[in-house]
Design a protein around this motif. Structure first.
Motif, PDB file in Angstrom:
ATOM      1  N   PRO A  37     -48.901  40.785  61.205  1.00 47.80           N
ATOM      2  CA  PRO A  37     -49.936  40.187  62.040  1.00 47.80           C
ATOM      3  C   PRO A  37     -49.875  40.812  63.437  1.00 47.80           C
ATOM      4  O   PRO A  37     -48.797  41.165  63.916  1.00 47.80           O
ATOM      5  CB  PRO A  37     -49.547  38.710  62.105  1.00 47.80           C
ATOM      6  N   ILE A  38     -51.026  40.946  64.071  1.00 52.27           N
ATOM      7  CA  ILE A  38     -51.099  41.420  65.455  1.00 52.27           C
ATOM      8  C   ILE A  38     -51.379  40.199  66.322  1.00 52.27           C
ATOM      9  O   ILE A  38     -52.372  39.505  66.107  1.00 52.27           O
ATOM     10  CB  ILE A  38     -52.226  42.454  65.647  1.00 52.27           C
ATOM     11  N   CYS A  39     -50.497  39.952  67.285  1.00 48.60           N
ATOM     12  CA  CYS A  39     -50.671  38.800  68.168  1.00 48.60           C
ATOM     13  C   CYS A  39     -50.880  39.270  69.601  1.00 48.60           C
ATOM     14  O   CYS A  39     -50.378  40.317  70.004  1.00 48.60           O
ATOM     15  CB  CYS A  39     -49.450  37.890  68.103  1.00 48.60           C
ATOM     16  N   GLY A  40     -51.628  38.471  70.345  1.00 48.49           N
ATOM     17  CA  GLY A  40     -51.866  38.765  71.747  1.00 48.49           C
ATOM     18  C   GLY A  40     -50.838  38.075  72.614  1.00 48.49           C
ATOM     19  O   GLY A  40     -49.929  37.405  72.115  1.00 48.49           O
ATOM     20  N   PRO A  41     -50.984  38.202  73.917  1.00 38.56           N
ATOM     21  CA  PRO A  41     -50.049  37.552  74.837  1.00 38.56           C
ATOM     22  C   PRO A  41     -50.071  36.029  74.718  1.00 38.56           C
ATOM     23  O   PRO A  41     -49.132  35.361  75.114  1.00 38.56           O
ATOM     24  CB  PRO A  41     -50.519  38.000  76.226  1.00 38.56           C
ATOM     25  N   ASP A  42     -51.149  35.498  74.136  1.00 42.73           N
ATOM     26  CA  ASP A  42     -51.264  34.057  73.934  1.00 42.73           C
ATOM     27  C   ASP A  42     -50.606  33.603  72.630  1.00 42.73           C
ATOM     28  O   ASP A  42     -50.679  32.438  72.263  1.00 42.73           O
ATOM     29  CB  ASP A  42     -52.737  33.642  73.940  1.00 42.73           C
ATOM     30  N   ARG A  44     -51.536  34.112  69.742  1.00 40.15           N
ATOM     31  CA  ARG A  44     -52.534  33.813  68.719  1.00 40.15           C
ATOM     32  C   ARG A  44     -52.821  35.079  67.925  1.00 40.15           C
ATOM     33  O   ARG A  44     -52.700  36.191  68.426  1.00 40.15           O
ATOM     34  CB  ARG A  44     -53.808  33.272  69.349  1.00 40.15           C
ATOM     35  N   LEU A  45     -53.234  34.878  66.698  1.00 44.89           N
ATOM     36  CA  LEU A  45     -53.513  35.977  65.793  1.00 44.89           C
ATOM     37  C   LEU A  45     -54.759  36.740  66.224  1.00 44.89           C
ATOM     38  O   LEU A  45     -55.821  36.154  66.403  1.00 44.89           O
ATOM     39  CB  LEU A  45     -53.697  35.428  64.370  1.00 44.89           C
ATOM     40  N   HIS A  46     -54.627  38.055  66.380  1.00 40.64           N
ATOM     41  CA  HIS A  46     -55.755  38.892  66.769  1.00 40.64           C
ATOM     42  C   HIS A  46     -56.133  39.888  65.692  1.00 40.64           C
ATOM     43  O   HIS A  46     -57.140  40.578  65.821  1.00 40.64           O
ATOM     44  CB  HIS A  46     -55.435  39.641  68.067  1.00 40.64           C
ATOM     45  N   GLY A  47     -55.323  39.986  64.648  1.00 39.85           N
ATOM     46  CA  GLY A  47     -55.616  40.911  63.568  1.00 39.85           C
ATOM     47  C   GLY A  47     -54.403  41.114  62.688  1.00 39.85           C
ATOM     48  O   GLY A  47     -53.382  40.430  62.845  1.00 39.85           O
ATOM     49  N   ILE A  48     -54.533  42.059  61.776  1.00 37.10           N
ATOM     50  CA  ILE A  48     -53.432  42.445  60.892  1.00 37.10           C
ATOM     51  C   ILE A  48     -53.411  43.960  60.841  1.00 37.10           C
ATOM     52  O   ILE A  48     -54.469  44.601  60.811  1.00 37.10           O
ATOM     53  CB  ILE A  48     -53.622  41.879  59.470  1.00 37.10           C
ATOM     54  N   ILE A  49     -52.227  44.520  60.818  1.00 36.57           N
ATOM     55  CA  ILE A  49     -52.079  45.962  60.685  1.00 36.57           C
ATOM     56  C   ILE A  49     -51.280  46.237  59.419  1.00 36.57           C
ATOM     57  O   ILE A  49     -50.299  45.549  59.139  1.00 36.57           O
ATOM     58  CB  ILE A  49     -51.406  46.569  61.934  1.00 36.57           C
ATOM     59  N   ALA A  74     -56.796  46.286  65.837  1.00 35.11           N
ATOM     60  CA  ALA A  74     -57.177  44.879  65.626  1.00 35.11           C
ATOM     61  C   ALA A  74     -58.680  44.758  65.799  1.00 35.11           C
ATOM     62  O   ALA A  74     -59.191  44.682  66.895  1.00 35.11           O
ATOM     63  CB  ALA A  74     -56.456  43.981  66.626  1.00 35.11           C
ATOM     64  N   GLN A  75     -59.400  44.775  64.675  1.00 31.13           N
ATOM     65  CA  GLN A  75     -60.860  44.762  64.720  1.00 31.13           C
ATOM     66  C   GLN A  75     -61.395  43.499  64.065  1.00 31.13           C
ATOM     67  O   GLN A  75     -60.986  43.143  62.975  1.00 31.13           O
ATOM     68  CB  GLN A  75     -61.416  45.986  64.002  1.00 31.13           C
ATOM     69  N   GLY A  76     -62.320  42.860  64.733  1.00 34.99           N
ATOM     70  CA  GLY A  76     -62.980  41.691  64.155  1.00 34.99           C
ATOM     71  C   GLY A  76     -62.081  40.476  64.094  1.00 34.99           C
ATOM     72  O   GLY A  76     -60.911  40.508  64.460  1.00 34.99           O
ATOM     73  N   LYS A  77     -62.643  39.395  63.608  1.00 34.36           N
ATOM     74  CA  LYS A  77     -61.919  38.139  63.479  1.00 34.36           C
ATOM     75  C   LYS A  77     -61.100  38.173  62.184  1.00 34.36           C
ATOM     76  O   LYS A  77     -61.649  38.432  61.115  1.00 34.36           O
ATOM     77  CB  LYS A  77     -62.912  36.985  63.442  1.00 34.36           C
ATOM     78  N   PRO A  78     -59.797  37.915  62.277  1.00 30.89           N
ATOM     79  CA  PRO A  78     -58.974  37.946  61.065  1.00 30.89           C
ATOM     80  C   PRO A  78     -59.357  36.835  60.081  1.00 30.89           C
ATOM     81  O   PRO A  78     -59.727  35.734  60.486  1.00 30.89           O
ATOM     82  CB  PRO A  78     -57.551  37.730  61.563  1.00 30.89           C
ATOM     83  N   ILE A  79     -59.269  37.139  58.817  1.00 33.49           N
ATOM     84  CA  ILE A  79     -59.490  36.156  57.754  1.00 33.49           C
ATOM     85  C   ILE A  79     -58.180  35.386  57.601  1.00 33.49           C
ATOM     86  O   ILE A  79     -57.111  35.992  57.472  1.00 33.49           O
ATOM     87  CB  ILE A  79     -59.843  36.856  56.420  1.00 33.49           C
ATOM     88  N   THR A  80     -58.251  34.072  57.607  1.00 34.38           N
ATOM     89  CA  THR A  80     -57.055  33.235  57.507  1.00 34.38           C
ATOM     90  C   THR A  80     -57.297  32.089  56.535  1.00 34.38           C
ATOM     91  O   THR A  80     -58.439  31.828  56.139  1.00 34.38           O
ATOM     92  CB  THR A  80     -56.684  32.630  58.872  1.00 34.38           C
ATOM     93  N   VAL A  81     -56.219  31.390  56.205  1.00 31.73           N
ATOM     94  CA  VAL A  81     -56.314  30.130  55.467  1.00 31.73           C
ATOM     95  C   VAL A  81     -55.501  29.082  56.205  1.00 31.73           C
ATOM     96  O   VAL A  81     -54.532  29.398  56.892  1.00 31.73           O
ATOM     97  CB  VAL A  81     -55.827  30.241  53.998  1.00 31.73           C
ATOM     98  N   ASP A  82     -55.914  27.845  56.069  1.00 27.56           N
ATOM     99  CA  ASP A  82     -55.200  26.726  56.673  1.00 27.56           C
ATOM    100  C   ASP A  82     -53.950  26.423  55.853  1.00 27.56           C
ATOM    101  O   ASP A  82     -53.935  26.601  54.624  1.00 27.56           O
ATOM    102  CB  ASP A  82     -56.104  25.494  56.720  1.00 27.56           C
ATOM    103  N   VAL A  83     -52.930  25.972  56.505  1.00 21.42           N
ATOM    104  CA  VAL A  83     -51.656  25.672  55.864  1.00 21.42           C
ATOM    105  C   VAL A  83     -51.801  24.660  54.718  1.00 21.42           C
ATOM    106  O   VAL A  83     -51.030  24.677  53.760  1.00 21.42           O
ATOM    107  CB  VAL A  83     -50.623  25.205  56.922  1.00 21.42           C
ATOM    108  N   ASP A  84     -52.804  23.793  54.795  1.00 24.13           N
ATOM    109  CA  ASP A  84     -52.999  22.780  53.759  1.00 24.13           C
ATOM    110  C   ASP A  84     -54.010  23.186  52.686  1.00 24.13           C
ATOM    111  O   ASP A  84     -54.323  22.386  51.790  1.00 24.13           O
ATOM    112  CB  ASP A  84     -53.426  21.455  54.397  1.00 24.13           C
ATOM    113  N   ALA A  85     -54.515  24.418  52.745  1.00 25.27           N
ATOM    114  CA  ALA A  85     -55.463  24.889  51.724  1.00 25.27           C
ATOM    115  C   ALA A  85     -54.782  24.892  50.359  1.00 25.27           C
ATOM    116  O   ALA A  85     -53.605  25.245  50.237  1.00 25.27           O
ATOM    117  CB  ALA A  85     -55.950  26.295  52.070  1.00 25.27           C
ATOM    118  N   ASP A  86     -55.537  24.503  49.330  1.00 28.53           N
ATOM    119  CA  ASP A  86     -54.950  24.536  47.993  1.00 28.53           C
ATOM    120  C   ASP A  86     -55.016  25.964  47.436  1.00 28.53           C
ATOM    121  O   ASP A  86     -55.674  26.836  47.999  1.00 28.53           O
ATOM    122  CB  ASP A  86     -55.607  23.522  47.060  1.00 28.53           C
ATOM    123  N   SER A  87     -54.327  26.185  46.343  1.00 28.77           N
ATOM    124  CA  SER A  87     -54.218  27.537  45.786  1.00 28.77           C
ATOM    125  C   SER A  87     -55.576  28.129  45.432  1.00 28.77           C
ATOM    126  O   SER A  87     -55.793  29.335  45.602  1.00 28.77           O
ATOM    127  CB  SER A  87     -53.299  27.551  44.564  1.00 28.77           C
TER     128      SER A  87
END
Length: 137
Positions: A37-42, A44-49, A74-87
Motif C-alpha cells: 500500500p502507498i500511504c501519505g503523510p496522513d 491514509r491509503l493513497h494507492g497500491i504499488i 499512486a493513481q486514482g482512488k484505490p479500490i478497498t473493502v471494509d473490514v466487515d465485508a463478507d467473503s
C-alpha cells in the motif's frame, strides 16, 4: 460467513509516497510480497504499488528507481473493502475490478490486505477457482 477481517493478512506495511521505488522494491523483497500500500503523510491509503508496476512503469521506460517515488505511481482512488465485508463482497469487488489484492479498511484506516493466497486459505476450492478464472479472462 467469513469476513474480510478473518481473511486478511493483518498489519500491512505501507510505503510512503515520498519513498523511492528502490525503497519499495527492497521492502517487498524483505517482506516477500508483490505489492505494498502507498500511504501519505496522513497515514491514509493513497494507492497500491506492485512489483510489476516498478518494472513496467519505471524500469522498462528507462526511469531511475532511485529517484522515482511511490507517489508517482499512486493513481486514482484505490479500490478497498471494509473490514466487515463478507467473503462474497470481497470476491465481487476483486472480480469487478480484476484485482488480485485488495486493501482492507476500518474507520478510514488501512488494517490489512487480502490476496489470492488469503482467498485460497479461507474459501472453498471451487469458489477460488471461479475467482481466478474470472479475473484471468
Amino acid at each position: 460467513m467469513t469476513t474480510a477481517r478473518e481473511m486478511m493478512h493483518a498489519g500491512a506495511s505501507c510505503v510512503q509516497e515520498n519513498e523511492t521505488l528502490m525503497d519499495a522494491a527492497r521492502r517487498m523483497s524483505e517482506l516477500d510480497v508483490g505489492a505494498l500500500p502507498i500511504c501519505g503523510p496522513d497515514d491514509r491509503l493513497h494507492g497500491i504499488i506492485t512489483d510489476r508496476d516498478i518494472v513496467v512503469k519505471c524500469l522498462a521506460k528507462g526511469k531511475d528507481p532511485h529517484h522515482m517515488t511511490a507517489g508517482h505511481l499512486a493513481q486514482g482512488k484505490p479500490i478497498t473493502v471494509d473490514v466487515d465485508a463478507d467473503s462474497e463482497q470481497v470476491l465481487r469487488t476483486m472480480q469487478d475490478h480484476r484485482i488480485r489484492r485488495v486493501p482492507v479498511i476500518d474507520d478510514h484506516r488501512l488494517v490489512g490486505m487480502i490476496s489470492e493466497a488469503d482467498l485460497a486459505r479461507h474459501l472453498p476450492e471451487e469458489r477460488v477457482g471461479h475467482f481466478v478464472e474470472e479475473i484471468c479472462n
